[in-house]
Write a protein that holds these residues in place. Sequence first.
Motif, mmCIF file in Angstrom:
data_model
loop_
_atom_site.group_PDB
_atom_site.id
_atom_site.type_symbol
_atom_site.label_atom_id
_atom_site.label_comp_id
_atom_site.label_asym_id
_atom_site.label_seq_id
_atom_site.Cartn_x
_atom_site.Cartn_y
_atom_site.Cartn_z
ATOM 1 N N SER A 204 10.829 8.363 -6.810
ATOM 2 C CA SER A 204 9.836 7.746 -5.932
ATOM 3 C C SER A 204 9.823 6.235 -6.116
ATOM 4 O O SER A 204 9.360 5.494 -5.240
ATOM 5 N N LEU A 205 10.374 5.779 -7.248
ATOM 6 C CA LEU A 205 10.433 4.335 -7.475
ATOM 7 C C LEU A 205 11.470 3.672 -6.572
ATOM 8 O O LEU A 205 11.364 2.466 -6.302
ATOM 9 N N GLN A 206 12.467 4.437 -6.077
ATOM 10 C CA GLN A 206 13.464 3.821 -5.196
ATOM 11 C C GLN A 206 12.852 3.361 -3.877
ATOM 12 O O GLN A 206 13.025 2.196 -3.494
ATOM 13 N N PRO A 207 12.134 4.227 -3.134
ATOM 14 C CA PRO A 207 11.474 3.707 -1.933
ATOM 15 C C PRO A 207 10.384 2.695 -2.249
ATOM 16 O O PRO A 207 10.166 1.757 -1.467
ATOM 17 N N LEU A 208 9.698 2.872 -3.387
ATOM 18 C CA LEU A 208 8.706 1.872 -3.793
ATOM 19 C C LEU A 208 9.381 0.505 -3.932
ATOM 20 O O LEU A 208 8.868 -0.519 -3.451
ATOM 21 N N ILE A 209 10.529 0.503 -4.584
ATOM 22 C CA ILE A 209 11.283 -0.735 -4.791
ATOM 23 C C ILE A 209 11.739 -1.315 -3.457
ATOM 24 O O ILE A 209 11.616 -2.516 -3.205
ATOM 25 N N ASN A 210 12.269 -0.449 -2.591
ATOM 26 C CA ASN A 210 12.726 -0.929 -1.288
ATOM 27 C C ASN A 210 11.576 -1.530 -0.481
ATOM 28 O O ASN A 210 11.742 -2.539 0.210
ATOM 29 N N THR B 171 13.882 -4.041 -8.111
ATOM 30 C CA THR B 171 12.963 -4.730 -7.204
ATOM 31 C C THR B 171 13.397 -6.172 -6.977
ATOM 32 O O THR B 171 13.445 -6.655 -5.838
ATOM 33 N N LEU B 172 13.731 -6.867 -8.049
ATOM 34 C CA LEU B 172 14.200 -8.252 -7.924
ATOM 35 C C LEU B 172 15.474 -8.318 -7.088
ATOM 36 O O LEU B 172 15.638 -9.205 -6.243
ATOM 37 N N PHE B 173 16.377 -7.368 -7.321
ATOM 38 C CA PHE B 173 17.619 -7.341 -6.552
ATOM 39 C C PHE B 173 17.337 -7.120 -5.070
ATOM 40 O O PHE B 173 17.905 -7.803 -4.204
ATOM 41 N N MET B 174 16.451 -6.172 -4.744
ATOM 42 C CA MET B 174 16.169 -5.854 -3.348
ATOM 43 C C MET B 174 15.450 -6.991 -2.644
ATOM 44 O O MET B 174 15.654 -7.207 -1.443
ATOM 45 N N VAL B 175 14.594 -7.730 -3.349
ATOM 46 C CA VAL B 175 13.953 -8.896 -2.736
ATOM 47 C C VAL B 175 15.021 -9.872 -2.251
ATOM 48 O O VAL B 175 14.984 -10.359 -1.115
ATOM 49 N N GLY B 176 15.996 -10.153 -3.119
ATOM 50 C CA GLY B 176 17.070 -11.066 -2.747
ATOM 51 C C GLY B 176 17.932 -10.524 -1.633
ATOM 52 O O GLY B 176 18.235 -11.220 -0.652
ATOM 53 N N TYR B 177 18.321 -9.263 -1.743
ATOM 54 C CA TYR B 177 19.217 -8.651 -0.760
ATOM 55 C C TYR B 177 18.574 -8.593 0.634
ATOM 56 O O TYR B 177 19.197 -8.976 1.641
ATOM 57 N N ILE B 178 17.331 -8.133 0.705
ATOM 58 C CA ILE B 178 16.659 -7.995 2.003
ATOM 59 C C ILE B 178 16.387 -9.358 2.618
ATOM 60 O O ILE B 178 16.508 -9.538 3.839
ATOM 61 N N THR B 179 16.034 -10.334 1.798
ATOM 62 C CA THR B 179 15.809 -11.679 2.323
ATOM 63 C C THR B 179 17.085 -12.216 2.974
ATOM 64 O O THR B 179 17.054 -12.748 4.091
ATOM 65 N N ILE C 273 6.059 7.146 -15.845
ATOM 66 C CA ILE C 273 6.771 5.911 -15.509
ATOM 67 C C ILE C 273 6.731 4.916 -16.665
ATOM 68 O O ILE C 273 7.741 4.315 -17.028
ATOM 69 N N GLY C 274 5.557 4.759 -17.269
ATOM 70 C CA GLY C 274 5.387 3.754 -18.318
ATOM 71 C C GLY C 274 6.115 4.092 -19.607
ATOM 72 O O GLY C 274 6.676 3.207 -20.259
ATOM 73 N N LYS C 275 6.115 5.374 -19.993
ATOM 74 C CA LYS C 275 6.739 5.754 -21.258
ATOM 75 C C LYS C 275 8.250 5.972 -21.137
ATOM 76 O O LYS C 275 8.927 6.073 -22.151
ATOM 77 N N PHE D 40 0.836 -1.208 0.000
ATOM 78 C CA PHE D 40 0.000 0.000 0.000
ATOM 79 C C PHE D 40 0.867 1.253 0.000
ATOM 80 O O PHE D 40 0.646 2.190 -0.774
ATOM 81 N N ASP D 41 1.870 1.278 0.863
ATOM 82 C CA ASP D 41 2.756 2.422 0.969
ATOM 83 C C ASP D 41 3.560 2.615 -0.316
ATOM 84 O O ASP D 41 3.769 3.749 -0.776
ATOM 85 N N ALA D 42 3.992 1.504 -0.897
ATOM 86 C CA ALA D 42 4.778 1.587 -2.128
ATOM 87 C C ALA D 42 3.970 2.212 -3.256
ATOM 88 O O ALA D 42 4.484 3.012 -4.048
ATOM 89 N N LEU D 43 2.700 1.862 -3.340
ATOM 90 C CA LEU D 43 1.850 2.403 -4.399
ATOM 91 C C LEU D 43 1.597 3.895 -4.215
ATOM 92 O O LEU D 43 1.245 4.595 -5.169
ATOM 93 N N ASN D 44 1.777 4.389 -2.987
ATOM 94 C CA ASN D 44 1.612 5.823 -2.729
ATOM 95 C C ASN D 44 2.861 6.629 -3.068
ATOM 96 O O ASN D 44 2.804 7.857 -3.140
ATOM 97 N N ASP D 45 3.998 5.943 -3.251
ATOM 98 C CA ASP D 45 5.257 6.650 -3.478
ATOM 99 C C ASP D 45 5.231 7.571 -4.699
ATOM 100 O O ASP D 45 5.701 8.711 -4.618
#
Length: 464
Positions: free
Chosen positions: A376-382, A250-258, A236-238, A64-69
């Motif tokens: 804003s995508l950086q905190p969203l990704i984190n 995002t994929l990198f942070m999933v691995g790193y944080i895990t 963001i899309g274009k 939810f918070d990420a989508l608000n970023d």
Amino acid sequence: MKPSSGHGETCKRNRFTFGLGTVGRDMVYALFSMYLIFYMTDALALPASTMMWVGWIIVGARIFDALNDPVMGLIVDNTRTRWGKFKPWITVGTLASPIFTVLLFTDFGGFDGPGYIIRFAVIYVLWGLAFTTHDISYWSMLPAISVNQKEREKIGSIARICASVGMFIVVVGIVPVTGMLGERFGSLARGYTVFAVIVSVIMAAGMCVTLFGVKEPKIITAKPQHTPLREIFKIIGKNDQLFYTAIAMTLFMVGYITTTTFGIYFFEYDYGNVDMYAAFAGILGVSQITALVIFPLLAKRFKRRDLFTAAFTMMSAGYVIFFFAPVTTMVFIGISGVLLFVGQGFIQILMLMFLADSVDYGHWKLGKRNESICFSLQPLINKMGAAIGSGVVINVLIFSGIQDAQSAADVTREGLLVMRTAMLLFPMVCIAVSYILWRVKFKITEEFHAQILSDLREKGELAD
């Protein structure tokens, strides 16, 4: 054109005042992202039923918070004040984040079951909103300070060094310091509360250095344009380079944080000596900071693509060695840690540069410069990484039997294998997919970026 001495002094000043502010900031973030779950499972000793609810709250709140970023990024981009658009929001986040950090790590007593869950959910959501306000405005100031790739690398490297110093102060000190404070104040839970107060004060003091020290040069000559809410997804899309960078990060942070979240559990239940966690964290800290220090020197001799490939190779080797490392010695675990965090340090600064270059690319392609929406995508990704990573960790802890274990002897070999697989093999796959995606889709080379800046200058939208 050769820069004036005044401009040179401003550059040097900005490199350090921008970076120094993030020491305490990342102390707070490290405490929150890496040890909140440990605080609840081992300091508060919450039951598995409560932790299951906590896990779902974390995943839901972070998504939810990420989508608000991007909305917060839009607000920052549309801000017009005498102090600029970044510093007012940095101030708001600096005032609010420490308050909610302390509340998250405070046991009010008398709360358990539904009472604790409700209180945790409210404070957790408010913490996310407060830190988002700060994080987006802070990092989106980077591409506004300089458009030169090499200068950005210097600013970004110093900022990441300071961030790593802050993070590893917490990582190295968390076990002995909270233990000492726990003895002084009567319980480990209270020790964590006092520790949270200390790092929160350091964060507020450090950000004053950035707020009063950084001077934004007038490098963007294009007239600021108001961005309506409906254009967020278009921006963001274009901006295809921003889009693919975000997915890869995002994929990198999933691995790193895990991996990092499991660290303290590995040393307590698999290695069998939680006190070695601080020594291991020291090795990782020196490795990552060394990588960030030498990065600008290597960037002068090698292309970013080559550095990224080398970093991915080191991390992959580190994961494999760690997975098969015996727990009777620290030698192989230490070697794997060096490989992992030297590689991680390189990737960390490179991805920050990719985001900054994507701002220039978006300006060039779409005709509008939106630093804060892009960053804003950086905190969203984190947050997405933290949500998924935390969800993986909590469920693995429950499934492996570690959640209910009183000591290492209570965990089966099968349970430890489950934890190792989730801690090492799952992240390695995530990071491999991240690398492949970036390698195939990211096209802002050093030469292309130079052409982007040249085109913007010809349009009169960028200072020489």
